[in-house]
Design an enzyme around this catalytic site. Structure first.
Site, PDB file in Angstrom:
ATOM      1  N   THR A  66       3.849  57.536   5.238  1.00  0.00           N
ATOM      2  CA  THR A  66       3.336  57.239   3.919  1.00  0.00           C
ATOM      3  C   THR A  66       5.188  56.651   3.227  1.00  0.00           C
ATOM      4  O   THR A  66       6.015  56.246   2.691  1.00  0.00           O
ATOM      5  CB  THR A  66       3.347  58.459   3.857  1.00  0.00           C
ATOM      6  OG1 THR A  66       4.179  59.206   3.198  1.00  0.00           O
ATOM      7  CG2 THR A  66       2.183  59.337   4.603  1.00  0.00           C
ATOM      8  N   CYS A  67       3.690  56.261   1.590  1.00  0.00           N
ATOM      9  CA  CYS A  67       5.100  55.807   0.764  1.00  0.00           C
ATOM     10  C   CYS A  67       5.792  56.570   0.249  1.00  0.00           C
ATOM     11  O   CYS A  67       6.830  56.346  -0.333  1.00  0.00           O
ATOM     12  CB  CYS A  67       3.730  55.286  -0.481  1.00  0.00           C
ATOM     13  SG  CYS A  67       3.253  56.998  -1.681  1.00  0.00           S
ATOM     14  N   ARG A 106       7.077  59.064   2.864  1.00  0.00           N
ATOM     15  CA  ARG A 106       8.026  59.749   3.674  1.00  0.00           C
ATOM     16  C   ARG A 106       7.648  59.242   5.082  1.00  0.00           C
ATOM     17  O   ARG A 106       6.318  58.600   5.129  1.00  0.00           O
ATOM     18  CB  ARG A 106       7.645  61.595   3.543  1.00  0.00           C
ATOM     19  CG  ARG A 106       6.308  61.232   4.336  1.00  0.00           C
ATOM     20  CD  ARG A 106       5.619  63.058   4.553  1.00  0.00           C
ATOM     21  NE  ARG A 106       6.037  63.838   2.863  1.00  0.00           N
ATOM     22  CZ  ARG A 106       6.645  64.592   2.418  1.00  0.00           C
ATOM     23  NH1 ARG A 106       7.824  65.236   3.612  1.00  0.00           N
ATOM     24  NH2 ARG A 106       6.155  65.498   1.185  1.00  0.00           N
TER      25      ARG A 106
END
Length: 402
Positions: free
Chosen positions: A51-52, A54
């Site tokens: 994701t943005c 992780r």
């Protein structure tokens, strides 16, 4: 534990900035390659969450290095850099981590519930390719149950704080009047749609033009919300006319650069993508204000303080679900013994030593054997120690057959 130990290895916003995280973000094609390579070396259960905020790889493996190699073989970033910045957790600690992530406790904005949808997509991708087995299936379902209870019974996700809403707050901080500002939104995926609805609800504007590489998606959303849309080939013109540009695309390189953003008027640029889909160098251009996901996460208000007060309640719920999962894994460890006991009793019965005139072979199979196996299972759970289960099972079986 199943075959191998349960590990998670990852990087997140706590030790890395958006640029570094972008080097380890994975696309669908890269994800597919990871799963293919994992199956080739004998791994059977893993998934990757990118994701943005992780990139994490979860899996049953002989060691964490195996998972890290699988991940870094396909990313721009290398394994040595990853190892310097990553966290590695196994077994109990790894379980605590996945439950915390699912509840929003580990999100860059505390309680951000969008992570649950992202986890569902990641696990489904892996499951469709045969890499989610009994252990991971049960674990993720328990994580979802825990997350749902946290959401329903605490205020951890209360209020309106998320990365997409933080973008709205950022715009408000920069502009006192947004009613007549032209907004261009690039990307109409989940984050883009959420951001679009927040723009309408909280900025009270419909002066929004949607652009997506697949124009039909932008058109469909625009029509449903009463907005404008444009083709990707009109991007430069639309951006030039815009006062605010929000990028929520999933490109592997910037879609906005100095080449297609002219510094002829003041603009607010907001990058909700990882890796960066707006060239960071644009922040140096006069008149341009640029914010990325790290900048947005620093926005704090009363809602966030309220959420922090809910953390102990959320942790108590997580502990309850972790205990339930631990009980399930404990029972799973007894399965081989129970199967062996059941098979041994069937073997004994087939020789006819315990048949009586009052009961048929089928009766004993369906009643006595299963009852004995159930009793053995209960004893194994209660005693939590090895014992002569064969002897006890045989004795019970002989008694019930008389």
């Amino acid at each position: 534990m199943e075959k191998g130990q349960f590990f998670v290895a990852g990087i997140n916003y706590k030790k890395t900035d958006a640029g570094i995280r972008g080097n380890f973000a994975i696309s669908s094609d890269q994800y597919h390659t990871i799963l293919t390579n994992a199956a080739r070396i004998g791994l059977k259960e893993l998934f990757v969450l990118s994701t943005c905020n992780r990139t994490e790889i979860y899996g049953l493996a002989p060691d964490a290095d195996t998972l890290i190699r699988l991940l870094c073989e396909v990313t721009v970033g290398d394994a040595s850099t990853f190892l310097q910045l990553c966290y590695i957790k196994k077994d109990e600690e790894a379980l605590q981590h996945i439950f915390s992530v699912g509840a929003g406790l580990d999100s860059q904005i505390l309680g951000d519930y969008e992570i649950v949808g992202q986890m569902k997509i990641a696990v489904r991708f892996s499951k469709e390719r045969g890499m989610i087995g009994a252990f991971m299936e049960r674990l993720f379902n328990t994580v979802l149950q825990s997350s749902k209870q946290v959401k329903n019974e605490t205020a951890l996700s209360g209020g309106t704080i998320s990365v997409s809403f933080a973008a709205i707050q950022f715009i408000r901080e920069q502009l006192t009047d947004t009613a007549h500002k032209k907004i261009v939104l690039l990307g109409t995926g989940k984050i883009g749609r959420n951001t679009c609805k927040n723009l309408i609800d909280y900025l009270d504007t419909r002066n929004i033009t949607l652009i997506n590489r697949t124009e039909e998606k932008a058109s469909e959303l625009a029509v449903s919300l009463g907005l404008l849309h444009a083709g990707w080939n009109q991007l430069e013109t639309e951006v030039e006319q815009a006062d605010i540009v929000i990028v929520a695309t999933n490109a592997e390189s910037p879609v906005l650069t100095a080449k297609n953003v002219k510094a002829d008027k003041a603009k607010i640029l907001i990058d909700l993508s990882i890796p960066n889909n707006i060239d960071p160098q644009l922040a140096q251009v006069s008149g341009i204000i640029l914010a990325n996901v790290d900048d947005l996460s620093r926005i704090n208000d009363q809602t966030l303080r309220m959420r922090k007060a809910e953390v102990p309640k959320a942790m108590a719920i997580i502990q309850q679900h972790m205990q339930e999962f631990a009980a399930w894994t404990s029972q799973r460890r007894h399965v081989p013994v129970l199967k062996a006991v059941k098979q041994k009793l069937h073997d004994m019965h087939s020789c006819g030593l315990f048949l009586t005139s009052r009961r048929t072979s089928k009766d004993i199979n369906t009643e006595a054997i299963q009852k004995v196996v159930n009793n053995v299972a209960v004893k194994m759970r209660n005693r939590h120690q090895p014992g002569c289960y064969y002897i006890e099972a045989i004795n019970d079986f002989m008694t019930s057959s008389q």
